[in-house]
Enzyme design. Structure first.
Site, PDB file in Angstrom:
ATOM      1  N   GLU A 222     -36.466   9.254   5.108  1.00  0.00           N
ATOM      2  CA  GLU A 222     -35.668  10.477   4.999  1.00  0.00           C
ATOM      3  C   GLU A 222     -34.842  10.315   3.731  1.00  0.00           C
ATOM      4  O   GLU A 222     -34.118   9.326   3.580  1.00  0.00           O
ATOM      5  CB  GLU A 222     -34.750  10.661   6.208  1.00  0.00           C
ATOM      6  CG  GLU A 222     -33.882  11.901   6.095  1.00  0.00           C
ATOM      7  CD  GLU A 222     -32.757  11.932   7.115  1.00  0.00           C
ATOM      8  OE1 GLU A 222     -32.302  13.034   7.451  1.00  0.00           O
ATOM      9  OE2 GLU A 222     -32.314  10.848   7.551  1.00  0.00           O
TER      10      GLU A 222
ATOM     11  N   ARG B  77     -39.398   4.626  10.392  1.00  0.00           N
ATOM     12  CA  ARG B  77     -38.821   5.774   9.707  1.00  0.00           C
ATOM     13  C   ARG B  77     -37.435   5.338   9.257  1.00  0.00           C
ATOM     14  O   ARG B  77     -36.589   4.984  10.085  1.00  0.00           O
ATOM     15  CB  ARG B  77     -38.764   6.985  10.637  1.00  0.00           C
ATOM     16  CG  ARG B  77     -38.179   8.250   9.992  1.00  0.00           C
ATOM     17  CD  ARG B  77     -36.717   8.406  10.365  1.00  0.00           C
ATOM     18  NE  ARG B  77     -36.176   9.710   9.967  1.00  0.00           N
ATOM     19  CZ  ARG B  77     -34.891  10.024  10.010  1.00  0.00           C
ATOM     20  NH1 ARG B  77     -33.990   9.143  10.440  1.00  0.00           N
ATOM     21  NH2 ARG B  77     -34.476  11.196   9.641  1.00  0.00           N
TER      22      ARG B  77
ATOM     23  N   HIS C  98     -34.134  15.768  15.857  1.00  0.00           N
ATOM     24  CA  HIS C  98     -32.814  15.484  16.439  1.00  0.00           C
ATOM     25  C   HIS C  98     -31.687  16.054  15.586  1.00  0.00           C
ATOM     26  O   HIS C  98     -30.709  16.593  16.109  1.00  0.00           O
ATOM     27  CB  HIS C  98     -32.642  13.971  16.627  1.00  0.00           C
ATOM     28  CG  HIS C  98     -32.437  13.228  15.341  1.00  0.00           C
ATOM     29  ND1 HIS C  98     -33.482  12.781  14.567  1.00  0.00           N
ATOM     30  CD2 HIS C  98     -31.300  12.858  14.686  1.00  0.00           C
ATOM     31  CE1 HIS C  98     -33.004  12.179  13.488  1.00  0.00           C
ATOM     32  NE2 HIS C  98     -31.684  12.209  13.533  1.00  0.00           N
ATOM     33  N   ASP C  99     -31.800  15.937  14.258  1.00  0.00           N
ATOM     34  CA  ASP C  99     -30.747  16.430  13.370  1.00  0.00           C
ATOM     35  C   ASP C  99     -30.624  17.942  13.432  1.00  0.00           C
ATOM     36  O   ASP C  99     -29.523  18.486  13.556  1.00  0.00           O
ATOM     37  CB  ASP C  99     -31.063  16.035  11.922  1.00  0.00           C
ATOM     38  CG  ASP C  99     -30.484  14.683  11.552  1.00  0.00           C
ATOM     39  OD1 ASP C  99     -29.461  14.291  12.148  1.00  0.00           O
ATOM     40  OD2 ASP C  99     -31.051  14.019  10.668  1.00  0.00           O
TER      41      ASP C  99
ATOM     42  N   GLY D  46     -29.396  18.827  17.114  1.00  0.00           N
ATOM     43  CA  GLY D  46     -28.157  18.188  17.542  1.00  0.00           C
ATOM     44  C   GLY D  46     -26.987  18.346  16.600  1.00  0.00           C
ATOM     45  O   GLY D  46     -25.829  18.245  17.016  1.00  0.00           O
TER      46      GLY D  46
ATOM     47  N   ASP E  28     -33.828   5.939   7.910  1.00  0.00           N
ATOM     48  CA  ASP E  28     -32.870   7.025   7.932  1.00  0.00           C
ATOM     49  C   ASP E  28     -32.090   7.131   6.624  1.00  0.00           C
ATOM     50  O   ASP E  28     -31.596   6.125   6.104  1.00  0.00           O
ATOM     51  CB  ASP E  28     -31.890   6.796   9.095  1.00  0.00           C
ATOM     52  CG  ASP E  28     -30.794   7.835   9.154  1.00  0.00           C
ATOM     53  OD1 ASP E  28     -31.111   8.999   9.442  1.00  0.00           O
ATOM     54  OD2 ASP E  28     -29.626   7.486   8.897  1.00  0.00           O
TER      55      ASP E  28
ATOM     56  N   HIS F  42     -36.184  23.806   6.566  1.00  0.00           N
ATOM     57  CA  HIS F  42     -35.093  24.730   6.264  1.00  0.00           C
ATOM     58  C   HIS F  42     -35.610  26.137   5.955  1.00  0.00           C
ATOM     59  O   HIS F  42     -35.035  27.136   6.404  1.00  0.00           O
ATOM     60  CB  HIS F  42     -34.264  24.214   5.095  1.00  0.00           C
ATOM     61  CG  HIS F  42     -33.566  22.915   5.366  1.00  0.00           C
ATOM     62  ND1 HIS F  42     -33.420  22.388   6.635  1.00  0.00           N
ATOM     63  CD2 HIS F  42     -32.975  22.014   4.515  1.00  0.00           C
ATOM     64  CE1 HIS F  42     -32.762  21.240   6.568  1.00  0.00           C
ATOM     65  NE2 HIS F  42     -32.482  20.994   5.296  1.00  0.00           N
TER      66      HIS F  42
END
Length: 596
Positions: free
Chosen positions: A294, A259, A384-385, A388, A261, A317
């Site tokens: 991403e 993946r 995680h985003d 976090g 980033d 979102h």
């Protein structure tokens, strides 16, 4: 492999007692490799200058040898392509024997992308590579088919999300040795699990990156990113460094996929296609290897060629907006008719396909994506985003509970896990835990203070932190912040876990065998907080999902008399739907025979 690019960089074991060292240092005229630095028997060997900034040397040493690179002014640095560190990022690098680990599951060839059910985790939060390894049987039993590790490239200190990595080839020693990582992957393959790795090719962390001192042309000062000068992918050695890194993880460690980033921050987008093409050509064609990106720009062209999928932030979102009513930050782009936006996501993949984004100063975002298969998109409620990067690291279970939306959250879980898009679950989500996942680091005092102040400024525009003091925001550098993010992750299996397991069983038995040829038929909003969507599957049947996140029943299209119930998130919801009503806070999935 047709291309053995990893061998161009760093220390390569030629024989048990001989190692070749290669370094790209175009900003230097002289370079040395120092063996066993800091010891009485340390040896400094001059490296031969080659063309285009390369230096090379061979030495009579083998696996386990500690070394550093040195320059004419006395600067001493670790290998930027170190395969293992003798401690942390500022310490000596170590020569590694890539053949030392004896693989047990040598016949593993991977799984089709359409079978992916991804479980994202942080290796440190689970106790390192051995801790992750211990969780694998439980994850396989749950119905997970792919484990995705957040970045593990060597970072400063003992705790970090991983996006501050500075040595992309070296698994961080806080998690374990390279052999421990290989054992984890080997065990996963024995259980039928793929293993993916999150890699960061858009920047280096702020502590421990020495490249500016001897290879300044690794970066371009004319292009800035949120992390500083952009990496200069116009240069062939830079491209090969990262392409080699991708091949290194896939070949030597036998990861099943990567993946990548935030690849929108890579200024030379053509490198992505080049890298992916090289990987596809180099890896054994009998293996099934998957590449996921991403990309904030919804890069449709990359998904049309070598990349399998993109994280669908749009999908997250708009679902988050529907479940929480939050409309600050980037959620304001999804505040107008969110159900209609969700319908577009389910039918066409991305919500933003060239429309102006208010959060991005009215600039257009994305390209048309309706022609792509549903499996080109990774859909999730949490990662995680999205946990976090909140000031307090709240999980969606917490946000839903305090708003009285727990049943609506369960409805959203059913939609995500039964949609033909590829589902992703974040660690602990399947237990319904409310353990926060906070942003954590272990920097030195000066950098720690900069990060602390940066977090306060980041959230100063949010109503809850408008005074700018950030008094309630946990200090990323405190060990307690890390510990709070791992407490109680895996509770006793209960109703929440059973719910996930039932949904994944349903996906495995009814959907997975037919997702390769799945195509969206259409979707529409049912009022302000509900949707219905339909997809044709590879066996000619039609999957229909109705989801209502609101507090009122809405009129909906009743399923055909011949439709078979696949799943209902609340009792009696299917009966009511046959009467033409979709109850509040529920999801119902049907399977219809034939094509429309």
């Amino acid at each position: 492999m047709k291309k053995n690019l990893p061998d161009k960089f760093g220390a390569r074991l030629l024989r048990p007692d001989r190692t070749r060292f290669r370094l790209w240092a175009p900003g230097r005229k002289e370079a040395y490799v120092e063996l066993e630095p800091g010891r009485a028997d340390a040896t400094r060997i001059p490296m031969q200058a080659k063309k285009e900034g390369w230096f090379e040397a061979e030495a009579a040493c083998g696996a386990g040898t500690r070394y550093r690179y040195c320059f004419e002014d006395g600067l001493s640095v670790p290998d930027p392509a170190s395969r293992m560190q003798d401690g942390d990022v500022h310490d000596a690098s170590v020569v590694v024997d890539p053949s030392a680990y004896r693989w047990r599951h040598t016949r593993w060839r991977g799984r089709p992308w359409s079978e992916a059910v991804i479980y994202e985790l942080h290796a440190g939060a689970l106790g390192g590579f051995e801790g992750v390894r211990a969780q694998l049987p439980r994850l396989a039993k749950l119905g997970i088919t792919a484990v995705e590790l957040m970045p593990i490239a060597d970072f400063p200190g003992g705790r970090n999300w991983g996006y501050d990595g500075v040595l992309p080839y070296a698994p961080d020693r806080a998690y374990g040795s390279p052999e421990a990582l290989k054992a984890l992957i080997d065990d996963a393959h024995g259980l039928g699990l793929m293993v993916f790795l999150d890699v960061v090719y858009n920047h280096f962390g702020p502590d421990g990156n020495y490249l500016h001192a001897y290879a300044p042309s690794f970066f371009r000062e004319d292009v800035q990113t949120p992390w500083g000068p952009a990496i200069d992918f116009r240069r062939r050695p830079v491209r090969e460094f990262f392409t080699g890194n991708a091949m290194y993880w896939l070949h030597e460690f036998r990861f099943d996929g990567l993946r990548l980033d935030a690849v929108h921050a890579i200024s030379e987008q053509d490198w992505l296609e080049e890298m992916a093409s090289d990987v596809r050509q180099a890896i054994d064609r009998q293996r099934q290897v998957h590449l996921v990106i991403e990309h904030d720009g919804n890069a449709v062209s990359l998904l049309e060629h070598e990349f399998d999928a993109q994280w669908n932030d749009d999908g997250h979102h708009v679902l988050h907006r529907l479940l929480t009513d939050e409309n600050q930050g980037y959620y304001r782009d999804y505040d107008d008719q969110p159900a209609a936006l969700l319908a577009r996501c389910l039918a066409e993949g991305f919500v933003y396909q060239g429309e102006p984004s208010a959060h991005r100063d009215g600039k257009p975002r994305g390209k048309p994506s309706a022609h792509l298969p549903p499996t080109s998109f990774v859909l999730f409620l949490q990662n995680h985003d999205q946990i976090g990067n909140r000031a307090l690291g709240e999980r969606l279970r917490t946000l839903a509970r305090v708003r009285g939306r727990t049943q609506a959250l369960r409805a959203a879980i059913a939609l995500v896990l039964l949609s033909p898009q590829i589902p992703l679950i974040f660690m602990g989500e399947e237990y319904g835990v409310e353990t926060p996942f906070l942003y954590f680091t272990s920097h030195g005092p000066e950098l720690a203070q900069a990060v602390r102040e940066g977090r306060r400024k980041e959230f100063a525009s949010f109503e809850a932190f408008a005074d700018g003091t950030g008094a309630e925001i946990p200090d990323p550098n405190e060990a307690s912040t890390f510990e709070a993010s791992r407490e109680g992750l895996f509770e006793a299996e209960g109703d929440w876990h059973a719910y996930y397991q039932a949904l994944l069983r349903c996906r495995r038995e009814a959907l997975m065998p037919h997702l390769d040829a799945a195509r969206a038929i259409g979707a529409r909003a049912l009022g302000p907080q509900a949707v219905e969507a339909r997809w044709s599957l590879g066996d000619g049947r039609t999957l229909a999902i109705h989801a209502n996140f609101g507090e009122q029943a809405v009129a909906a299209t009743a399923p055909a008399d011949s439709a078979g119930l696949l799943f209902e998130s609340r009792p009696d919801a299917a009966r009511r739907l046959r009467e033409g009503w979709l109850d509040p806070a529920c999801t119902v999935a049907w399977m219809e025979a034939g094509t429309p």
